[in-house]
Design a protein around this motif. Structure first.
Motif, short mmCIF file in Angstrom:
data_model
loop_
_atom_site.label_atom_id
_atom_site.label_comp_id
_atom_site.label_asym_id
_atom_site.label_seq_id
_atom_site.Cartn_x
_atom_site.Cartn_y
_atom_site.Cartn_z
N LEU A 66 0.84 -1.20 0.00
CA LEU A 66 0.00 0.00 0.00
C LEU A 66 0.87 1.26 0.00
O LEU A 66 0.67 2.18 -0.79
CB LEU A 66 -0.93 -0.01 1.22
N ALA A 67 1.87 1.27 0.88
CA ALA A 67 2.78 2.42 0.93
C ALA A 67 3.58 2.53 -0.35
O ALA A 67 3.79 3.62 -0.88
CB ALA A 67 3.72 2.30 2.14
N GLY A 68 4.00 1.39 -0.89
CA GLY A 68 4.76 1.40 -2.13
C GLY A 68 3.96 1.97 -3.28
O GLY A 68 4.48 2.77 -4.08
N ALA A 69 2.69 1.60 -3.37
CA ALA A 69 1.84 2.14 -4.42
C ALA A 69 1.68 3.65 -4.27
O ALA A 69 1.75 4.39 -5.25
CB ALA A 69 0.48 1.45 -4.39
N GLU A 70 1.49 4.09 -3.04
CA GLU A 70 1.33 5.52 -2.80
C GLU A 70 2.62 6.28 -3.13
O GLU A 70 2.59 7.33 -3.79
CB GLU A 70 0.89 5.78 -1.37
N ILE A 71 3.74 5.76 -2.70
CA ILE A 71 5.03 6.40 -2.96
C ILE A 71 5.34 6.41 -4.46
O ILE A 71 5.88 7.39 -4.98
CB ILE A 71 6.16 5.68 -2.17
N ALA A 72 4.95 5.34 -5.15
CA ALA A 72 5.22 5.24 -6.59
C ALA A 72 4.33 6.18 -7.42
O ALA A 72 4.56 6.34 -8.60
CB ALA A 72 5.05 3.80 -7.06
N GLY A 73 3.32 6.77 -6.77
CA GLY A 73 2.51 7.75 -7.48
C GLY A 73 1.13 7.29 -7.91
O GLY A 73 0.50 7.91 -8.76
N ALA A 74 0.65 6.20 -7.32
CA ALA A 74 -0.70 5.74 -7.64
C ALA A 74 -1.72 6.80 -7.24
O ALA A 74 -1.48 7.60 -6.33
CB ALA A 74 -1.00 4.42 -6.91
N ALA A 75 -2.84 6.79 -7.91
CA ALA A 75 -3.91 7.74 -7.61
C ALA A 75 -4.35 7.59 -6.15
O ALA A 75 -4.53 6.46 -5.68
CB ALA A 75 -5.10 7.51 -8.53
N PRO A 76 -4.50 8.69 -5.44
CA PRO A 76 -4.92 8.61 -4.04
C PRO A 76 -6.22 7.83 -3.84
O PRO A 76 -6.35 7.10 -2.86
CB PRO A 76 -5.08 10.07 -3.63
N TRP A 77 -7.16 7.96 -4.76
CA TRP A 77 -8.42 7.22 -4.62
C TRP A 77 -8.18 5.71 -4.66
O TRP A 77 -8.82 4.95 -3.94
CB TRP A 77 -9.46 7.63 -5.68
N LEU A 78 -7.20 5.27 -5.49
CA LEU A 78 -6.90 3.84 -5.59
C LEU A 78 -6.23 3.34 -4.31
O LEU A 78 -6.56 2.27 -3.79
CB LEU A 78 -6.00 3.57 -6.80
N VAL A 79 -5.31 4.13 -3.79
CA VAL A 79 -4.62 3.77 -2.54
C VAL A 79 -5.65 3.69 -1.40
O VAL A 79 -5.65 2.73 -0.62
CB VAL A 79 -3.50 4.76 -2.21
#
Length: 132
Positions: A66-79
């Motif tokens: 979850l943190a990796g996705a957020e750090i990598a730039g995934a859309a906030p809604w997806l995170v």
């Protein structure tokens, strides 16, 4: 301070708070039964132990994703959606396993956890430009 994975950290805090009553429930059951190691053939203690154990086996890796996705730039809604899905999945799994070893809740929670982890993994790879 803006570069920190705020959604993932918030979800992590919730999961840490969830783990505390799980651990306490095992300790209370041990105190009531006098079983200090393993489960002593006590089915309820075994289910408590496995529900907590499964939580600590899967949740850390899911939170890292979850943190990796957020750090990598995934859309906030997806995170946020994945964080919510993990929360629901782990609650369903925990209470399903507490009810019975073969409960549908256990299977649903495990499946939703796995699906969410898969989405997060693919999202990280996508964000990093590593397509299949």
């Amino acid at each position: 301070m803006e570069d920190i994975p705020r959604i993932a950290l918030g979800v992590t805090a919730v999961f840490v708070l969830m783990s505390i009553p799980m651990a306490i429930a095992v300790g209370v059951k041990r105190a009531r039964t006098g079983i200090l190691l393993l489960h002593g053939d006590n089915e309820d203690l075994l289910r408590l132990m496995r529900a907590h154990g499964n939580f600590v086996e899967y949740v850390p890796l899911a939170l890292l994703a979850l943190a990796g996705a957020e750090i990598a730039g995934a859309a906030p809604w997806l995170v946020a959606l994945c964080g919510a899905a993990l929360l629901v999945a782990r609650l369903i799994h925990y209470f399903g396993l507490r009810a019975a070893a073969d409960s549908k809740g256990r299977a649903i929670g495990a499946g939703l956890t796995t699906a969410t982890m898969l989405v997060l993994s693919v999202t990280i790879l996508w964000q990093l430009g590593l397509s299949f």
